[in-house]
Design a protein around this motif. Structure first.
Motif, PDB file in Angstrom:
ATOM      1  N   ARG A 175       4.975   4.727   9.360  1.00 46.76           N
ATOM      2  CA  ARG A 175       5.007   6.198   9.271  1.00 46.76           C
ATOM      3  C   ARG A 175       5.981   6.813  10.258  1.00 46.76           C
ATOM      4  O   ARG A 175       6.610   7.827   9.960  1.00 46.76           O
ATOM      5  CB  ARG A 175       3.607   6.767   9.537  1.00 46.76           C
ATOM      6  CG  ARG A 175       2.615   6.612   8.418  1.00 46.76           C
ATOM      7  CD  ARG A 175       1.389   7.479   8.674  1.00 46.76           C
ATOM      8  NE  ARG A 175       0.684   7.073   9.888  1.00 46.76           N
ATOM      9  CZ  ARG A 175      -0.370   6.263   9.916  1.00 46.76           C
ATOM     10  NH1 ARG A 175      -0.837   5.762   8.781  1.00 46.76           N
ATOM     11  NH2 ARG A 175      -0.953   5.952  11.052  1.00 46.76           N
ATOM     12  N   ASP A 198       0.818  -1.202   0.000  1.00 44.17           N
ATOM     13  CA  ASP A 198       0.000   0.000   0.000  1.00 44.17           C
ATOM     14  C   ASP A 198       0.856   1.258   0.000  1.00 44.17           C
ATOM     15  O   ASP A 198       2.094   1.191   0.010  1.00 44.17           O
ATOM     16  CB  ASP A 198      -0.998  -0.004   1.165  1.00 44.17           C
ATOM     17  CG  ASP A 198      -0.349   0.159   2.537  1.00 44.17           C
ATOM     18  OD1 ASP A 198       0.839   0.555   2.624  1.00 44.17           O
ATOM     19  OD2 ASP A 198      -1.028  -0.117   3.550  1.00 44.17           O
ATOM     20  N   GLU A 199       0.192   2.398  -0.007  1.00 44.78           N
ATOM     21  CA  GLU A 199       0.905   3.684  -0.122  1.00 44.78           C
ATOM     22  C   GLU A 199       1.715   4.020   1.114  1.00 44.78           C
ATOM     23  O   GLU A 199       2.597   4.889   1.073  1.00 44.78           O
ATOM     24  CB  GLU A 199      -0.102   4.811  -0.402  1.00 44.78           C
ATOM     25  CG  GLU A 199      -1.063   5.136   0.727  1.00 44.78           C
ATOM     26  CD  GLU A 199      -2.233   4.163   0.850  1.00 44.78           C
ATOM     27  OE1 GLU A 199      -3.030   4.316   1.801  1.00 44.78           O
ATOM     28  OE2 GLU A 199      -2.322   3.239   0.004  1.00 44.78           O
ATOM     29  N   GLU A 200       1.468   3.325   2.235  1.00 43.73           N
ATOM     30  CA  GLU A 200       2.216   3.567   3.469  1.00 43.73           C
ATOM     31  C   GLU A 200       3.466   2.696   3.564  1.00 43.73           C
ATOM     32  O   GLU A 200       4.227   2.810   4.518  1.00 43.73           O
ATOM     33  CB  GLU A 200       1.319   3.288   4.687  1.00 43.73           C
ATOM     34  CG  GLU A 200       0.076   4.149   4.758  1.00 43.73           C
ATOM     35  CD  GLU A 200       0.333   5.495   5.395  1.00 43.73           C
ATOM     36  OE1 GLU A 200       1.506   5.798   5.681  1.00 43.73           O
ATOM     37  OE2 GLU A 200      -0.640   6.230   5.619  1.00 43.73           O
ATOM     38  N   ARG A 219      -3.219  -3.772  10.133  1.00 46.30           N
ATOM     39  CA  ARG A 219      -2.750  -2.732   9.215  1.00 46.30           C
ATOM     40  C   ARG A 219      -2.587  -1.392   9.925  1.00 46.30           C
ATOM     41  O   ARG A 219      -1.659  -0.636   9.629  1.00 46.30           O
ATOM     42  CB  ARG A 219      -3.715  -2.607   8.038  1.00 46.30           C
ATOM     43  CG  ARG A 219      -3.524  -3.725   7.012  1.00 46.30           C
ATOM     44  CD  ARG A 219      -4.521  -3.661   5.892  1.00 46.30           C
ATOM     45  NE  ARG A 219      -4.181  -4.621   4.841  1.00 46.30           N
ATOM     46  CZ  ARG A 219      -5.066  -5.127   3.993  1.00 46.30           C
ATOM     47  NH1 ARG A 219      -6.357  -4.771   4.067  1.00 46.30           N
ATOM     48  NH2 ARG A 219      -4.680  -5.992   3.062  1.00 46.30           N
ATOM     49  N   ARG A 272       0.910   0.378   9.793  1.00 49.17           N
ATOM     50  CA  ARG A 272       1.029   1.712   9.196  1.00 49.17           C
ATOM     51  C   ARG A 272       1.573   2.725  10.191  1.00 49.17           C
ATOM     52  O   ARG A 272       2.310   3.643   9.809  1.00 49.17           O
ATOM     53  CB  ARG A 272      -0.334   2.150   8.652  1.00 49.17           C
ATOM     54  CG  ARG A 272      -0.718   1.403   7.376  1.00 49.17           C
ATOM     55  CD  ARG A 272      -2.175   1.600   7.002  1.00 49.17           C
ATOM     56  NE  ARG A 272      -2.483   0.900   5.750  1.00 49.17           N
ATOM     57  CZ  ARG A 272      -3.714   0.626   5.339  1.00 49.17           C
ATOM     58  NH1 ARG A 272      -4.759   0.975   6.094  1.00 49.17           N
ATOM     59  NH2 ARG A 272      -3.905  -0.009   4.194  1.00 49.17           N
ATOM     60  N   ASP A 273       1.216   2.575  11.454  1.00 45.79           N
ATOM     61  CA  ASP A 273       1.750   3.490  12.465  1.00 45.79           C
ATOM     62  C   ASP A 273       3.270   3.385  12.546  1.00 45.79           C
ATOM     63  O   ASP A 273       3.964   4.401  12.548  1.00 45.79           O
ATOM     64  CB  ASP A 273       1.127   3.179  13.827  1.00 45.79           C
ATOM     65  CG  ASP A 273       1.736   4.028  14.930  1.00 45.79           C
ATOM     66  OD1 ASP A 273       1.573   5.261  14.895  1.00 45.79           O
ATOM     67  OD2 ASP A 273       2.406   3.455  15.807  1.00 45.79           O
TER      68      ASP A 273
END
Length: 285
Positions: A208, A19-21, A200, A204-205
């Motif tokens: 990022r 994904d984009e992350e 997810r 994602r955390d």
């Protein structure tokens, strides 16, 4: 869906999405066999893990299963073949099962259903495990006339303690996600419909907000130090401290905190070697 075997290209045995992350999701994809393990699926899984390791876009890897199961162990058709007289274990050309513990990126298991035998091994290779409430686990081996395989008798006591490991290995009994959490085998239990979203969100955390280099070195430290004494691990910890002191990642971590903004850490270069960051300068090699 029918439980009959489905002809499927090897490339579809494990699905791969980024994904984009920067979160890569690998999905065991034999739902008609409840994602039972076979050698072509194994080869595809490890190939995709290597792809994720080499891809600078990927910061975290999630492993899950399609349908109602995570992976219930080796496909019974293969077990039946191996149980025939004169049929031994064939490991030629197969990757060492725990080799991906050297992967320099965090791995998160999203255990959506049945998880047993060699499927349990795949979950334990991951660093953090989420499980759907109601998911069922078993080591299974003694109930198939097998000893503890793929080093599980070494790994399991380090996760759940000696007596709990012996209980699970000797009995081969089935236990659910809530007991798995109580034992320390998984860290989170969530409702089935929320499992992948929860995994997810966690992935994602950290994708990022955490330095890919720092995460790679921490993973290397933890697994490498399991069999070191305190002094040996301490020396490597000092080396890691020296490596990151004044580094671009450390500066970005401090500046983003003081400026109250999200950090902008660079992706992990394909040739990054966490061993370089932890090598004790006072030891040879």
């Amino acid at each position: 869906m029918s439980e009959q075997a489905v002809d499927r290209p090897d490339t579809d045995l494990v699905l791969y999405d980024v994904d984009e992350e920067g979160v890569a999701t690998l999905t065991f994809n034999r739902p008609e066999r409840k994602n039972a393990w076979n050698v072509p699926m194994e080869a595809r899984f490890f190939e995709l893990l290597d792809r994720a390791a080499a891809d600078p876009r990927v910061r975290v890897v999630i492993v899950t299963g399609a349908g109602r199961a995570f992976c219930p162990g080796m496909d019974m058709q293969r077990l039946e073949q191996n149980s025939r007289p004169g049929e031994g274990l064939h490991l030629e050309g197969r990757s060492p099962m725990y080799s991906r513990r050297l992967l320099p990126k965090p791995m998160i298991a999203a255990i959506n259903g049945g998880c047993a035998g060699i499927g349990l091994i795949q979950a334990l290779i991951c660093d953090v495990r989420f499980a759907a409430r109601g998911a069922r686990f078993t080591t299974a081996f003694t109930r198939r006339g097998l000893a503890g395989e793929y080093n599980l008798p070494y790994v399991l006591p380090r996760l759940v303690g000696l007596e709990n490991a012996l209980d699970l290995l000797l009995s081969g009994r089935t236990f659910d996600a809530d007991e798995a959490k109580a034992l320390g085998l998984v860290s989170r239990v969530v409702e089935p419909g929320e499992l992948l979203d929860a995994a997810r969100a966690y992935a994602r955390d950290i994708a990022r907000n955490c330095s890919p280099r720092a995460m790679a070195v921490v993973r290397h430290q933890v697994y490498g130090d399991l069999d070191r004494d305190f002094t040996g691990a301490l020396g490597r910890s000092y080396s890691a401290m020296e490596y990151f002191a004044g580094s671009p990642d450390f500066r970005e971590g401090v500046e983003s905190f003081t400026q109250k903004r999200p950090p902008k850490f660079e992706g992990l270069p394909p040739d990054f070697d966490p061993e370089e960051a932890t090598r004790d300068p006072f030891l040879p090699g």
